[in-house]
Design an enzyme around this catalytic site. Structure first.
Site, PDB file in Angstrom:
ATOM      1  N   GLY A  10       0.820  -1.230   0.000  1.00 55.94           N
ATOM      2  CA  GLY A  10       0.000   0.000   0.000  1.00 55.94           C
ATOM      3  C   GLY A  10       0.841   1.261   0.000  1.00 55.94           C
ATOM      4  O   GLY A  10       0.471   2.243   0.659  1.00 55.94           O
ATOM      5  N   PRO A  11       1.969   1.287  -0.751  1.00 54.99           N
ATOM      6  CA  PRO A  11       2.897   2.431  -0.651  1.00 54.99           C
ATOM      7  C   PRO A  11       2.329   3.765  -1.109  1.00 54.99           C
ATOM      8  O   PRO A  11       2.779   4.810  -0.654  1.00 54.99           O
ATOM      9  CB  PRO A  11       4.062   2.015  -1.572  1.00 54.99           C
ATOM     10  CG  PRO A  11       3.449   1.079  -2.559  1.00 54.99           C
ATOM     11  CD  PRO A  11       2.401   0.321  -1.773  1.00 54.99           C
ATOM     12  N   GLY A  13      -0.678   4.840  -0.567  1.00 55.70           N
ATOM     13  CA  GLY A  13      -1.755   5.305   0.317  1.00 55.70           C
ATOM     14  C   GLY A  13      -1.258   6.398   1.249  1.00 55.70           C
ATOM     15  O   GLY A  13      -0.062   6.694   1.311  1.00 55.70           O
ATOM     16  N   ARG A  38      -0.984  -1.615  -8.769  1.00 57.44           N
ATOM     17  CA  ARG A  38      -0.571  -1.438 -10.172  1.00 57.44           C
ATOM     18  C   ARG A  38       0.917  -1.111 -10.260  1.00 57.44           C
ATOM     19  O   ARG A  38       1.602  -1.113  -9.252  1.00 57.44           O
ATOM     20  CB  ARG A  38      -1.421  -0.390 -10.875  1.00 57.44           C
ATOM     21  CG  ARG A  38      -1.594   0.924 -10.183  1.00 57.44           C
ATOM     22  CD  ARG A  38      -2.380   1.822 -11.133  1.00 57.44           C
ATOM     23  NE  ARG A  38      -2.124   3.214 -10.816  1.00 57.44           N
ATOM     24  CZ  ARG A  38      -3.031   4.014 -10.278  1.00 57.44           C
ATOM     25  NH1 ARG A  38      -4.245   3.559 -10.003  1.00 57.44           N
ATOM     26  NH2 ARG A  38      -2.743   5.268 -10.032  1.00 57.44           N
ATOM     27  N   THR A 101      -6.735  -1.779   9.570  1.00 55.41           N
ATOM     28  CA  THR A 101      -7.771  -2.077  10.576  1.00 55.41           C
ATOM     29  C   THR A 101      -8.997  -2.700   9.903  1.00 55.41           C
ATOM     30  O   THR A 101      -9.102  -2.711   8.675  1.00 55.41           O
ATOM     31  CB  THR A 101      -8.188  -0.788  11.309  1.00 55.41           C
ATOM     32  OG1 THR A 101      -8.502   0.212  10.324  1.00 55.41           O
ATOM     33  CG2 THR A 101      -7.079  -0.288  12.214  1.00 55.41           C
ATOM     34  N   ASN A 127      -3.505   1.136  16.318  1.00 53.14           N
ATOM     35  CA  ASN A 127      -3.067   2.531  16.298  1.00 53.14           C
ATOM     36  C   ASN A 127      -1.585   2.589  16.690  1.00 53.14           C
ATOM     37  O   ASN A 127      -1.205   2.053  17.720  1.00 53.14           O
ATOM     38  CB  ASN A 127      -3.904   3.387  17.253  1.00 53.14           C
ATOM     39  CG  ASN A 127      -3.857   4.857  16.874  1.00 53.14           C
ATOM     40  OD1 ASN A 127      -2.772   5.393  16.644  1.00 53.14           O
ATOM     41  ND2 ASN A 127      -5.000   5.504  16.802  1.00 53.14           N
ATOM     42  N   HIS A 155     -13.057  10.435  12.194  1.00 55.16           N
ATOM     43  CA  HIS A 155     -12.048  10.240  11.147  1.00 55.16           C
ATOM     44  C   HIS A 155     -12.431  10.970   9.865  1.00 55.16           C
ATOM     45  O   HIS A 155     -13.593  11.337   9.667  1.00 55.16           O
ATOM     46  CB  HIS A 155     -11.885   8.742  10.854  1.00 55.16           C
ATOM     47  CG  HIS A 155     -11.067   8.015  11.874  1.00 55.16           C
ATOM     48  ND1 HIS A 155     -11.600   7.542  13.043  1.00 55.16           N
ATOM     49  CD2 HIS A 155      -9.743   7.704  11.899  1.00 55.16           C
ATOM     50  CE1 HIS A 155     -10.644   6.957  13.752  1.00 55.16           C
ATOM     51  NE2 HIS A 155      -9.508   7.039  13.090  1.00 55.16           N
ATOM     52  N   LYS A 159     -12.290   6.872   5.154  1.00 51.75           N
ATOM     53  CA  LYS A 159     -12.052   5.651   5.936  1.00 51.75           C
ATOM     54  C   LYS A 159     -13.083   4.581   5.574  1.00 51.75           C
ATOM     55  O   LYS A 159     -14.274   4.859   5.485  1.00 51.75           O
ATOM     56  CB  LYS A 159     -12.106   5.987   7.436  1.00 51.75           C
ATOM     57  CG  LYS A 159     -11.743   4.810   8.315  1.00 51.75           C
ATOM     58  CD  LYS A 159     -11.390   5.253   9.727  1.00 51.75           C
ATOM     59  CE  LYS A 159     -11.071   4.068  10.629  1.00 51.75           C
ATOM     60  NZ  LYS A 159      -9.970   3.230  10.113  1.00 51.75           N
TER      61      LYS A 159
HETATM   62  N1  LIG Z   1      -2.583   1.484  12.778  1.00 51.91           N
HETATM   63  C1  LIG Z   1      -2.560   2.791  12.604  1.00 51.91           C
HETATM   64  O1  LIG Z   1      -1.989   3.562  13.390  1.00 51.91           O
HETATM   65  C2  LIG Z   1      -3.242   3.356  11.406  1.00 51.91           C
HETATM   66  C3  LIG Z   1      -3.940   2.520  10.601  1.00 51.91           C
HETATM   67  N2  LIG Z   1      -4.557   3.000   9.490  1.00 51.91           N
HETATM   68  C4  LIG Z   1      -5.184   1.985   8.670  1.00 51.91           C
HETATM   69  O2  LIG Z   1      -4.294   1.740   7.585  1.00 51.91           O
HETATM   70  C5  LIG Z   1      -5.040   1.394   6.422  1.00 51.91           C
HETATM   71  C6  LIG Z   1      -4.633   2.320   5.291  1.00 51.91           C
HETATM   72  O3  LIG Z   1      -5.053   3.622   5.606  1.00 51.91           O
HETATM   73  P1  LIG Z   1      -4.797   4.832   4.586  1.00 51.91           P
HETATM   74  O4  LIG Z   1      -3.362   4.886   4.237  1.00 51.91           O
HETATM   75  O5  LIG Z   1      -5.468   6.009   5.164  1.00 51.91           O
HETATM   76  O6  LIG Z   1      -5.642   4.314   3.330  1.00 51.91           O
HETATM   77  P2  LIG Z   1      -5.418   4.666   1.784  1.00 51.91           P
HETATM   78  O7  LIG Z   1      -6.706   4.341   1.116  1.00 51.91           O
HETATM   79  O8  LIG Z   1      -4.850   6.029   1.641  1.00 51.91           O
HETATM   80  O9  LIG Z   1      -4.298   3.623   1.342  1.00 51.91           O
HETATM   81  C7  LIG Z   1      -4.513   2.271   1.141  1.00 51.91           C
HETATM   82  C8  LIG Z   1      -3.611   1.852  -0.013  1.00 51.91           C
HETATM   83  O10 LIG Z   1      -3.652   0.437  -0.129  1.00 51.91           O
HETATM   84  C9  LIG Z   1      -3.597   0.139  -1.501  1.00 51.91           C
HETATM   85  N3  LIG Z   1      -4.096  -1.217  -1.712  1.00 51.91           N
HETATM   86  C10 LIG Z   1      -5.371  -1.657  -1.636  1.00 51.91           C
HETATM   87  N4  LIG Z   1      -5.419  -2.970  -1.912  1.00 51.91           N
HETATM   88  C11 LIG Z   1      -4.154  -3.354  -2.165  1.00 51.91           C
HETATM   89  C12 LIG Z   1      -3.572  -4.581  -2.536  1.00 51.91           C
HETATM   90  N5  LIG Z   1      -4.310  -5.686  -2.701  1.00 51.91           N
HETATM   91  N6  LIG Z   1      -2.226  -4.619  -2.711  1.00 51.91           N
HETATM   92  C13 LIG Z   1      -1.472  -3.527  -2.528  1.00 51.91           C
HETATM   93  N7  LIG Z   1      -1.977  -2.321  -2.210  1.00 51.91           N
HETATM   94  C14 LIG Z   1      -3.291  -2.247  -2.029  1.00 51.91           C
HETATM   95  C15 LIG Z   1      -4.457   1.197  -2.170  1.00 51.91           C
HETATM   96  O11 LIG Z   1      -4.129   1.308  -3.547  1.00 51.91           O
HETATM   97  C16 LIG Z   1      -4.038   2.429  -1.364  1.00 51.91           C
HETATM   98  O12 LIG Z   1      -2.940   3.070  -1.972  1.00 51.91           O
HETATM   99  C17 LIG Z   1      -6.507   1.474   6.832  1.00 51.91           C
HETATM  100  O13 LIG Z   1      -6.962   0.187   7.183  1.00 51.91           O
HETATM  101  C18 LIG Z   1      -6.485   2.369   8.045  1.00 51.91           C
HETATM  102  O14 LIG Z   1      -7.562   2.114   8.915  1.00 51.91           O
HETATM  103  C19 LIG Z   1      -4.508   4.305   9.156  1.00 51.91           C
HETATM  104  C20 LIG Z   1      -3.843   5.201   9.942  1.00 51.91           C
HETATM  105  C21 LIG Z   1      -3.177   4.806  11.141  1.00 51.91           C
HETATM  106  O1  LIG Z   2      -8.096   5.046   8.907  1.00 49.57           O
HETATM  107  C1  LIG Z   2      -7.447   5.814   9.647  1.00 49.57           C
HETATM  108  O2  LIG Z   2      -7.138   6.961   9.299  1.00 49.57           O
HETATM  109  C2  LIG Z   2      -7.041   5.331  10.976  1.00 49.57           C
HETATM  110  N1  LIG Z   2      -7.261   4.085  11.274  1.00 49.57           N
HETATM  111  C3  LIG Z   2      -6.919   3.440  12.482  1.00 49.57           C
HETATM  112  C4  LIG Z   2      -8.161   2.977  13.196  1.00 49.57           C
HETATM  113  O3  LIG Z   2      -9.076   2.464  12.541  1.00 49.57           O
HETATM  114  O4  LIG Z   2      -8.217   3.089  14.423  1.00 49.57           O
HETATM  115  C5  LIG Z   2      -5.982   4.255  13.330  1.00 49.57           C
HETATM  116  C6  LIG Z   2      -6.220   5.724  13.297  1.00 49.57           C
HETATM  117  O5  LIG Z   2      -7.379   5.987  14.013  1.00 49.57           O
HETATM  118  C7  LIG Z   2      -6.311   6.238  11.873  1.00 49.57           C
END
Ligand SMILES: NC(=O)C1=CN([C@@H]2O[C@H](COP(=O)(O)OP(=O)(O)OC[C@H]3O[C@@H](n4cnc5c(N)ncnc54)[C@H](O)[C@@H]3O)[C@@H](O)[C@H]2O)C=CC1
Ligand SMILES: O=C(O)C1=N[C@H](C(=O)O)C[C@H](O)C1
Length: 266
Positions: A10-11, A13, A38, A101, A127, A155, A159
């Site tokens: 997911g680079p 994203g 892609r 998540t 998180n 959020h 999301k």
């Molecule tokens: N644990 C934490 O602290 C945090 C977790 N998150 C979680 O991280 C995830 C990503 O969040 P964002 O970056 O905001 O989402 P985003 O939508 O900006 O990025 C996701 C990326 O994954 C790519 N993707 C989707 N399916 C794929 C596949 N099969 N193979 C490779 N790449 C693929 C998409 O093309 C996109 O670039 C979400 O589940 C979010 O809830 C987000 C922020 C903090």
């Molecule tokens: O999708 C996000 O942005 C985030 N996802 C994580 C969650 O589902 O708790 C962590 C953080 O809240 C950002």
């Protein structure tokens, strides 16, 4: 210090881009490859915004994991794919650090048994932000004394999962110390379904989605004559990166599944 070779899924994203920068700028981290939807066969450095960040791009999991020697997979994709990525990584001897998540309890149990079978570490971190981890720990402390709790997570509107992984984890941590209790009036009725939010052991979780927000949560504890509010705000995705770094370093030292960075920080 030994170099840790990392694949990022997911680079492109919001989180993935920050994670690529983190790996690129961390001395003992090496970006071995990226998994994307892609641009198969291209180099990441050829994409706008990634100049100077060399890494082959793969779209096929098996091809990536069999061709690239890596220690850790950082997954920042979607719940739909994150689970498959983590499972496959373990099968290839690569330790997953999953920020994605939206996993179910069954997903976590499956990963736990696969982790055990392979004898490899795996970290699932709902998180990565230190402040959010403390917010969850403080909420658990307060949950011992306050039985009436409403979690409000807020959020950005892109999301995919609701409630957030953080809200679910917060409710789980509180449930460890709080007896289940149905909140509100025993005869209360929703005249519009969903008005009282999601129900987790009687606690209520409300999910707000608005453009302009990043990641925010407040946990409200009510008791006769008083209200305690514990709140955390992430204003940007860089706020999560010290936790990603910690998780990568930690996953190399363990051979079990760890769910939540509160189990890693002192
Ligand atoms: N644990 C934490 O602290 C945090 C977790 N998150 C979680 O991280 C995830 C990503 O969040 P964002 O970056 O905001 O989402 P985003 O939508 O900006 O990025 C996701 C990326 O994954 C790519 N993707 C989707 N399916 C794929 C596949 N099969 N193979 C490779 N790449 C693929 C998409 O093309 C996109 O670039 C979400 O589940 C979010 O809830 C987000 C922020 C903090
Ligand atoms: O999708 C996000 O942005 C985030 N996802 C994580 C969650 O589902 O708790 C962590 C953080 O809240 C950002």
């Amino acid at each position: 210090m030994e170099t840790i070779k990392i694949i990022i899924a997911g680079p492109r994203g919001r989180m993935g881009l920050e994670a690529v920068k983190l790996v690129h700028n961390t001395e003992n981290f090496e970006l071995a490859a990226v998994l994307d939807r892609r641009n198969n066969g291209m180099n990441l450095s050829g994409l706008a915004g990634f100049e100077g960040m060399e890494a082959p791009i793969y779209t096929d999991l098996d091809e990536c994991f069999s061709s690239v020697k890596a220690d850790v997979l950082i997954d920042l994709t979607t719940p739909e794919f994150g689970m498959a990525h983590a499972e496959k990584a373990l099968e290839y001897g690569i330790r997953p650090v999953v920020g994605t998540t939206g996993f179910t309890n069954e997903d976590l149990l499956r990963l736990e048994s696969l982790t055990e079978e392979k004898g490899l570490g795996c970290i699932i971190a709902p998180n990565f932000a230190i402040g959010a981890i403390l917010m969850m720990k403080f909420a658990q402390m307060a949950g011992k004394y306050f039985k009436d709790i409403e979690i409000i997570e807020m959020h950005h509107d892109q999301k995919l999962d609701a409630p957030s992984g953080t809200a679910v984890k917060t409710a789980q941590l509180i449930s460890e110390v709080r007896e289940d209790k149905t909140q509100g009036h025993p005869s209360e009725k929703e005249t519009i379904p969903g008005a009282r939010g999601a129900d987790m052991n009687g606690m209520r979780i409300h999910s707000v989605r608005l453009p302009g927000l990043v990641a925010h949560q407040q946990v409200m504890f009510g008791m006769e004559g008083q209200l305690l509010t514990i709140r955390h705000d992430s204003f940007n995705r860089a706020s999560f990166m010290s936790g990603v770094r910690l998780a990568v370093e930690e996953v190399m030292k363990i051979d079990v599944l760890v769910y939540g960075l509160e189990n890693v920080i002192e």
